[in-house]
Scaffold this active site. Structure first.
Site, short mmCIF file in Angstrom:
data_model
loop_
_atom_site.label_atom_id
_atom_site.label_comp_id
_atom_site.label_asym_id
_atom_site.label_seq_id
_atom_site.Cartn_x
_atom_site.Cartn_y
_atom_site.Cartn_z
CE LYS A 10 12.00 1.22 -3.90
NZ LYS A 10 12.47 0.88 -2.55
N GLY A 24 0.81 -1.22 0.00
CA GLY A 24 0.00 0.00 0.00
C GLY A 24 0.83 1.26 0.00
N GLY A 46 8.65 -4.98 -8.63
CA GLY A 46 9.56 -3.93 -9.03
C GLY A 46 11.01 -4.35 -8.88
CG LEU A 76 -0.86 1.73 -3.90
CD1 LEU A 76 -2.02 1.35 -4.81
CD2 LEU A 76 0.12 0.57 -3.77
CD GLN A 125 7.16 -7.94 3.80
OE1 GLN A 125 6.36 -8.71 3.32
NE2 GLN A 125 7.77 -7.02 3.06
CG HIS A 182 3.30 0.72 -5.35
ND1 HIS A 182 3.59 1.75 -4.48
CD2 HIS A 182 3.81 -0.39 -4.78
CE1 HIS A 182 4.24 1.27 -3.43
NE2 HIS A 182 4.40 -0.03 -3.58
CB SER A 195 5.86 3.41 0.77
OG SER A 195 5.21 2.79 -0.32
NE ARG A 196 10.61 0.99 5.19
CZ ARG A 196 10.48 -0.27 4.75
NH1 ARG A 196 10.84 -0.59 3.53
NH2 ARG A 196 9.96 -1.21 5.53
#
Lengths: 282, 282
Positions: free
Chosen positions: B149, B31, B147, B33, B61, B37, B186-187
């Protein structure tokens, strides 16, 4: 009945059956089929439209000093037995079909694999969970049939199936025994005639334990002690373990008031045999 | 577009699509996004009949000292973004829907998870492999989009999918970057304006490494040293790792002559960011 060693082919056959709306059962075995396996196939036959029997001696569930190489194999006999029991397809892959490169992904289980056979066979249940995951992904069975003789395996596979959201229903099947009580096992063929007679001590000691529980003995230590004494009365027997555990969590139980699993592993000569029963209480 | 938090419902919807002969894509996300994404969803949209986006911040995780609790969440924004990108269904389960009891079964990966992020985040890739296995078993996607990344994650999931005989095709997708080169994450929202400016050091140092490789520098140690020096020139940056590894095995490489992955993890203030590129040579 068809026989195939190819993942792609078996996947297609099973997928086509499912597309036709047919239910598909998987009976995973390591071959050298005996009456115990046959009872699984026959039960699967009754409850499903199509029955696939996998025959694969899975190398990654054997330890380095175990009997992978000498584990008995007899494909002609197995094919005949599957056919007679009503199987539709045998999946019998070579090891390099199942593990074409180093298998780096493993399915592991916490807690349930720590005691009993898991403690004596490090990596065994990881090997079992991994191959069952692979078989489930190849066949996508509606139901899979497992014998209660491998009680810890059954508990582990049930939990794994739920935890990983497989849709396959795990169907437990009763232990099939020889006339004298010995649980059917492919490893029984290792026994000399003298050892074969001695091996009855497993089921005899369990019958005694069951009687003690029915007679309201609630202290697992007393029952274990009696079982140990009984087994040790047989000179050819050497105990690997005698355990009484909660039937679901497989944790040690201090008082017999829930369903408990009494599980034993005993060497008869150099052959390691297992047996068990579950006592549900009143 | 539908939104569901229920495994059973999502399984049924996906299964019905597949019965109609429609291809189903899964885009697994946590999420919050961003354009990265969205590019996955749009690619999935082009290549499949139906697109499912999973939105689940997967607790298993995250390490005990990581950012599970404060990981950003914004379901309203995500729903709008998915709809605009052409998704057909969002699967957004609560943690207790995915882990209703203690999750004892785990999918682990050997070797590929040992270095890079795996070395810094023990248990992380086991958590990833386990949740992806669960999602694959719930959705049965024809294709799943990841992705680049998360290069190590991608390599691991590819290997896991093959090893465990999933039929899902793993589709890698290019890194999407901000105008100044910072990889979308997202971070990034954790960054102060000052940190946000400093964060460009990741992509800048990788661009330099790429240039060195194109200029025929074949010693990974020299390139790593240059990257380290470059990152250390930024006062707000603290290196977690700088690695040049074989792009498939993720093992250290001594000479740049096969496809190599250059991967870095850098703290900008208290926020850990990752970036990478793969150099295929000539």
């Amino acid at each position: 009945m068809e026989i195939s060693g190819k993942i792609k082919e078996v996947r297609e056959i099973s997928s086509n059956w499912k597309k036709q709306g047919l239910s598909v059962a998987l009976v995973p075995t390591m071959g050298y089929l005996h009456a115990g396996h046959i009872s699984l196939i026959e039960k699967a036959r009754k409850e499903n439209d199509k029955v696939i029997v996998s025959i694969f001696v899975n190398p990654i569930q054997f330890g380095p000093n175990e009997d992978y190489e000498k584990y008995p194999r007899d494909m002609d006999h197995d094919a005949e037995a599957c056919k007679n029991a009503g199987a539709d397809l045998i999946f019998a892959p070579e090891p390099n079909e199942m593990y074409p490169s180093a298998n780096l992904a493993h399915v592991n289980i916490d807690q349930l694999g720590d005691g009993l056979c898991g403690a004596r066979r490090p990596g065994h249940f990881s090997g079992v969970c991994t191959v069952i995951t692979k078989l489930f992904n190849i066949v996508s069975p509606d139901r899979a049939y497992f014998g209660q003789k491998d009680a810890q395996q059954l508990a582990i596979i049930k939990k794994m199936t739920g935890d990983l959201n497989f849709t396959t229903e795990i169907v437990p099947c009763r232990i099939v025994r020889e006339a004298d009580g010995l649980a059917m096992s492919s490893r029984n063929m290792y026994l000399s005639p003298e050892e074969r007679s001695a091996a009855v001590i497993l089921s005899k000691s369990l019958a005694m334990a069951k009687q003690m529980m029915e007679d309201k003995e609630s202290d697992p230590e007393r029952i274990k002690e009696a079982v140990i004494n009984k087994i040790e009365s047989e000179p050819l027997a050497r105990i690997d373990y005698v355990e009484i555990v909660d039937a679901e969590t497989l944790k040690q139980t201090e008082h017999i008031n829930t369903p408990v699993l009494t599980a034993i592993a005993v060497y008869i000569g150099r052959t390691r045999l297992i047996d068990n029963f579950t006592f549900k209480g009143e």
